[in-house]
Scaffold this active site. Sequence first.
Site, PDB file in Angstrom:
ATOM      1  N   HIS A 205       0.795  -1.235   0.000  1.00  0.00           N
ATOM      2  CA  HIS A 205       0.000   0.000   0.000  1.00  0.00           C
ATOM      3  C   HIS A 205       0.820   1.273   0.000  1.00  0.00           C
ATOM      4  O   HIS A 205       0.263   2.363  -0.134  1.00  0.00           O
ATOM      5  CB  HIS A 205      -0.948   0.032   1.214  1.00  0.00           C
TER       6      HIS A 205
HETATM    7  C1  UD1 Z   1      -2.325   5.830   5.061  1.00  0.00           C
HETATM    8  C2  UD1 Z   1      -1.070   6.452   5.686  1.00  0.00           C
HETATM    9  C3  UD1 Z   1       0.056   5.436   5.709  1.00  0.00           C
HETATM   10  C4  UD1 Z   1      -0.377   4.145   6.380  1.00  0.00           C
HETATM   11  C5  UD1 Z   1      -1.652   3.624   5.708  1.00  0.00           C
HETATM   12  C6  UD1 Z   1      -2.148   2.421   6.464  1.00  0.00           C
HETATM   13  C7  UD1 Z   1      -0.728   8.865   5.336  1.00  0.00           C
HETATM   14  C8  UD1 Z   1       0.041   9.876   4.563  1.00  0.00           C
HETATM   15  N1  UD1 Z   1      -0.601   7.594   4.897  1.00  0.00           N
HETATM   16  O1  UD1 Z   1      -2.015   5.556   3.715  1.00  0.00           O
HETATM   17  O2  UD1 Z   1       1.150   5.964   6.444  1.00  0.00           O
HETATM   18  O3  UD1 Z   1       0.652   3.197   6.271  1.00  0.00           O
HETATM   19  O4  UD1 Z   1      -2.667   4.656   5.757  1.00  0.00           O
HETATM   20  O5  UD1 Z   1      -3.036   1.665   5.717  1.00  0.00           O
HETATM   21  O6  UD1 Z   1      -1.413   9.209   6.257  1.00  0.00           O
HETATM   22  N2  UD1 Z   1      -9.320   4.621   0.787  1.00  0.00           N
HETATM   23  C9  UD1 Z   1     -10.539   4.021   0.593  1.00  0.00           C
HETATM   24  N3  UD1 Z   1     -11.136   3.466   1.690  1.00  0.00           N
HETATM   25  C10 UD1 Z   1     -10.592   3.483   2.918  1.00  0.00           C
HETATM   26  C11 UD1 Z   1      -9.330   4.076   3.084  1.00  0.00           C
HETATM   27  C12 UD1 Z   1      -8.710   4.655   1.995  1.00  0.00           C
HETATM   28  O7  UD1 Z   1     -11.091   4.003  -0.494  1.00  0.00           O
HETATM   29  O8  UD1 Z   1     -11.186   2.980   3.885  1.00  0.00           O
HETATM   30  C13 UD1 Z   1      -8.687   5.296  -0.354  1.00  0.00           C
HETATM   31  C14 UD1 Z   1      -8.650   6.812  -0.127  1.00  0.00           C
HETATM   32  O9  UD1 Z   1      -9.816   7.431  -0.498  1.00  0.00           O
HETATM   33  C15 UD1 Z   1      -7.486   7.225  -0.982  1.00  0.00           C
HETATM   34  C16 UD1 Z   1      -6.557   6.026  -0.884  1.00  0.00           C
HETATM   35  O10 UD1 Z   1      -7.325   4.921  -0.448  1.00  0.00           O
HETATM   36  O11 UD1 Z   1      -7.863   7.374  -2.314  1.00  0.00           O
HETATM   37  C17 UD1 Z   1      -5.418   6.264   0.087  1.00  0.00           C
HETATM   38  O12 UD1 Z   1      -5.904   6.544   1.405  1.00  0.00           O
HETATM   39  P1  UD1 Z   1      -5.085   7.478   2.421  1.00  0.00           P
HETATM   40  O13 UD1 Z   1      -5.671   7.353   3.758  1.00  0.00           O
HETATM   41  O14 UD1 Z   1      -4.938   8.847   1.863  1.00  0.00           O
HETATM   42  O15 UD1 Z   1      -3.645   6.867   2.418  1.00  0.00           O
HETATM   43  P2  UD1 Z   1      -3.171   5.364   2.643  1.00  0.00           P
HETATM   44  O16 UD1 Z   1      -2.487   4.908   1.419  1.00  0.00           O
HETATM   45  O17 UD1 Z   1      -4.292   4.561   3.174  1.00  0.00           O
HETATM   46  N1  UDP Z   2      -4.126  -5.458   8.622  1.00  0.00           N
HETATM   47  C1  UDP Z   2      -5.373  -6.047   8.668  1.00  0.00           C
HETATM   48  N2  UDP Z   2      -5.952  -6.450   7.497  1.00  0.00           N
HETATM   49  C2  UDP Z   2      -5.338  -6.312   6.293  1.00  0.00           C
HETATM   50  C3  UDP Z   2      -4.046  -5.713   6.255  1.00  0.00           C
HETATM   51  C4  UDP Z   2      -3.475  -5.287   7.438  1.00  0.00           C
HETATM   52  O1  UDP Z   2      -5.944  -6.222   9.740  1.00  0.00           O
HETATM   53  O2  UDP Z   2      -5.935  -6.688   5.275  1.00  0.00           O
HETATM   54  C5  UDP Z   2      -3.510  -5.003   9.894  1.00  0.00           C
HETATM   55  C6  UDP Z   2      -2.155  -5.609  10.171  1.00  0.00           C
HETATM   56  O3  UDP Z   2      -2.298  -6.863  10.826  1.00  0.00           O
HETATM   57  C7  UDP Z   2      -1.521  -4.551  11.061  1.00  0.00           C
HETATM   58  C8  UDP Z   2      -2.081  -3.262  10.492  1.00  0.00           C
HETATM   59  O4  UDP Z   2      -3.269  -3.617   9.788  1.00  0.00           O
HETATM   60  O5  UDP Z   2      -1.946  -4.694  12.396  1.00  0.00           O
HETATM   61  C9  UDP Z   2      -1.091  -2.648   9.550  1.00  0.00           C
HETATM   62  O6  UDP Z   2      -1.684  -1.650   8.808  1.00  0.00           O
HETATM   63  P1  UDP Z   2      -1.156  -1.158   7.400  1.00  0.00           P
HETATM   64  O7  UDP Z   2      -0.329  -2.208   6.774  1.00  0.00           O
HETATM   65  O8  UDP Z   2      -2.333  -0.660   6.657  1.00  0.00           O
HETATM   66  O9  UDP Z   2      -0.298   0.133   7.791  1.00  0.00           O
HETATM   67  P2  UDP Z   2       1.210   0.391   8.240  1.00  0.00           P
HETATM   68  O10 UDP Z   2       1.506  -0.494   9.403  1.00  0.00           O
HETATM   69  O11 UDP Z   2       2.086   0.139   7.067  1.00  0.00           O
HETATM   70  O12 UDP Z   2       1.235   1.836   8.582  1.00  0.00           O
END
Ligand code: UD1
Ligand code: UDP
Length: 375
Positions: A205
């Site tokens: 991601h």
């Molecule tokens: C965010 C964090 C990242 C973290 C990750 C965990 C920042 C800059 N990034 O990245 O550090 O590792 O979360 O997963 O804060 N979206 C959906 N549904 C959701 C969530 C997101 O459709 O429930 C879409 C958003 O609309 C957007 C994209 O996914 O288009 C990215 O979401 P965003 O929260 O901006 O960043 P992440 O890549 O999730």
């Molecule tokens: N996780 C989850 N379901 C998924 C992917 C991740 O429950 O499909 C959990 C994972 O076990 C961990 C957390 O989400 O506890 C990590 O989140 P993510 O990888 O989105 O973010 P990061 O740690 O890189 O910020």
Amino acid sequence: MRVVTVVGARPQFVKVSPVSRALAEAGFREVLVHTGQHFDPGMSDVFFDELGIPRPDHNLGIAGGSHGEQTGRMLAGVEEILLRERPGMVLVYGDTNSTLAGALAASKLHIPVAHVEAGLRSFNRRMPEEINRVVSDHLSDWLFAPTPAAVRNLATEGIAGERVCMVGDVMYDAALRFGALAESRGHLLGQMGVERSSYVLATIHRQENTDDAARLRSIVDALGAVAEEVPVVLPIHPRTRKECAAQGIALTASGLRVVEPVGYLDMLLLEKNARLIATDSGGVQKEAYFFGVPCVTLRSETEWVELVEAGWNTLAPPGDARAVVDAIRAALRRPAPAARGEGLYGDGDAAGRIVAALASARGPGAGVPVPGVDG
Ligand code: UD1
Ligand code: UDP
């Protein structure tokens, strides 16, 4: 004391769960603010349900948009709540835009900030998370570091002394608490058509991997090639799903089992039973270690350097699909380190140390001394 906690993204729900519980036991009144950054039921609600986190008192409903727009809207929204709630302290977690907005809103209002998972560094300022971490750490009054490396990073930036407290990792607290419960969901493996210790679990991601079409394609190609030999389960993050669709990258290789994001318990089950984990997630790298599963990290660097030093994690910079496949194949062949040895992330009571430090308002007295920093 009344504390406001600001969270918004999936990993923060995992991190907040042991701390919220410990705060309640210690008699703190916690007001939980969800920025709305993650909003799909499978990215948010399921964690509150499974981890027993109280429902948020406020949900700002702020998601999507550019970094500046998202963070700016969160800043205004959190500020409004802080002016209303007037807490004695604000708790923020990790390194997302929700973390930065919470820390900035509080510090501008002169409300003390406690940062859980302080001191992590990738030394790559092109990552949005790195900016969020550095700024949040410098704004914080309490810095709860998970590892000695994190304490040293802070010391290098001039952040040391009473406000830095090494406590261990709250994600380890959560994994210990919920790991056994996850086993009760063993039927999931059969539903996914995989067997214990015979599949690779993958998650992707990071913006640097998803928003560069060539890089994303090389990762998907690599996972597809591995899946010809060993099934690969890929619970796909919404960002990755969207980018694959936008770039016309097919997720159809045979052996590649692409599923929607799974809940925390199912994820723990998938992690515990995987033969190998390939990921660019911060949290998943550590969980691999918690469960004694080898990990290949699809990045050029990691904040969790101790995992690489201990031989539990290998870095495989994406960009060249062949090189990623070779790294995964090599890790599949390599025997796992015999024993996990000294725990790298504490004893499973990081949350207890955090709350003890906040309750005593003494700071690092409740933490673990770090050689070279604490003398
Ligand atoms: C965010 C964090 C990242 C973290 C990750 C965990 C920042 C800059 N990034 O990245 O550090 O590792 O979360 O997963 O804060 N979206 C959906 N549904 C959701 C969530 C997101 O459709 O429930 C879409 C958003 O609309 C957007 C994209 O996914 O288009 C990215 O979401 P965003 O929260 O901006 O960043 P992440 O890549 O999730
Ligand atoms: N996780 C989850 N379901 C998924 C992917 C991740 O429950 O499909 C959990 C994972 O076990 C961990 C957390 O989400 O506890 C990590 O989140 P993510 O990888 O989105 O973010 P990061 O740690 O890189 O910020």
